[in-house]
Motif scaffolding. Structure first.
Motif, PDB file in Angstrom:
ATOM      1  N   GLU A  49       0.820  -1.219   0.000  1.00 40.14           N
ATOM      2  CA  GLU A  49       0.000   0.000   0.000  1.00 40.14           C
ATOM      3  C   GLU A  49       0.854   1.269   0.000  1.00 40.14           C
ATOM      4  OE1 GLU A  49      -3.334   0.115  -0.445  1.00 40.14           O
ATOM      5  OE2 GLU A  49      -3.138  -2.045  -0.718  1.00 40.14           O
ATOM      6  N   THR A 107      -7.124  -7.478   4.356  1.00 40.83           N
ATOM      7  CA  THR A 107      -8.098  -6.901   3.435  1.00 40.83           C
ATOM      8  C   THR A 107      -7.890  -5.401   3.258  1.00 40.83           C
ATOM      9  OG1 THR A 107      -9.705  -6.597   5.211  1.00 40.83           O
ATOM     10  CG2 THR A 107      -9.827  -8.662   3.945  1.00 40.83           C
ATOM     11  N   SER A 108      -7.268  -4.738   4.259  1.00 42.56           N
ATOM     12  CA  SER A 108      -6.967  -3.314   4.100  1.00 42.56           C
ATOM     13  C   SER A 108      -5.813  -2.923   5.019  1.00 42.56           C
ATOM     14  CB  SER A 108      -8.191  -2.446   4.390  1.00 42.56           C
ATOM     15  OG  SER A 108      -8.483  -2.440   5.768  1.00 42.56           O
ATOM     16  N   THR A 110      -4.483   0.939   6.279  1.00 40.72           N
ATOM     17  CA  THR A 110      -4.511   2.396   6.217  1.00 40.72           C
ATOM     18  C   THR A 110      -3.389   2.903   7.108  1.00 40.72           C
ATOM     19  OG1 THR A 110      -6.188   2.463   7.960  1.00 40.72           O
ATOM     20  CG2 THR A 110      -6.970   2.565   5.687  1.00 40.72           C
TER      21      THR A 110
END
Length: 129
Positions: A49, A107-108, A110
């Motif tokens: 990410e 799944t994510s 941040t």
């Protein structure tokens, strides 16, 4: 704070091909203690990410538990003591990593990027060049 740098490297090398082949983690990775495995999954997801940002595209390491232990709440791991390395400089990292229900993928992820960590603090946190 236990880190498996060698295991992380092996995981990162194997994960791409393992996921592409059959969406499973390498067998050796499954032998890790579940919390350690979850941290490694978040390190990997974080690196994917953060590297999407042009400024950090040359990122080569993420250590979500570098400066302090993160919080585990069911399938969510979060903390403000992470770090990542780009072009030889370590940056502070605050993050939230959500794991899939089986805890075998994220799944994510941040995050917020913090200040550069001065080199004279690296040894204290187990960071390296």
């Amino acid at each position: 704070m236990v880190r498996f740098t060698l295991a992380t490297s092996a995981f990162l090398l194997c994960l791409g091909s393992a996921q592409a082949a059959n969406s499973r983690l390498p067998a050796g990775f499954m032998k890790m203690e579940p919390k350690t495995r979850s941290l490694q999954i978040c390190n990997y997801k974080g690196s994917r990410e953060i590297a999407k940002e042009k400024e950090y595209s040359r990122l080569d390491r993420v250590v979500v538990d570098a400066m302090s232990s993160p919080t585990f709440d069911r399938n969510v791991i979060s903390g403000d003591g992470g770090a990542f390395r780009v072009r030889g400089q370590w940056h502070r990292l605050q993050f939230k990593c959500v794991l899939a229900d089986d805890n075998l993928s994220a799944t994510s992820f941040t995050y917020q990027v913090g200040d550069i960590i001065p080199e004279d603090e690296w040894e204290r946190y187990g960071l390296w060049r």
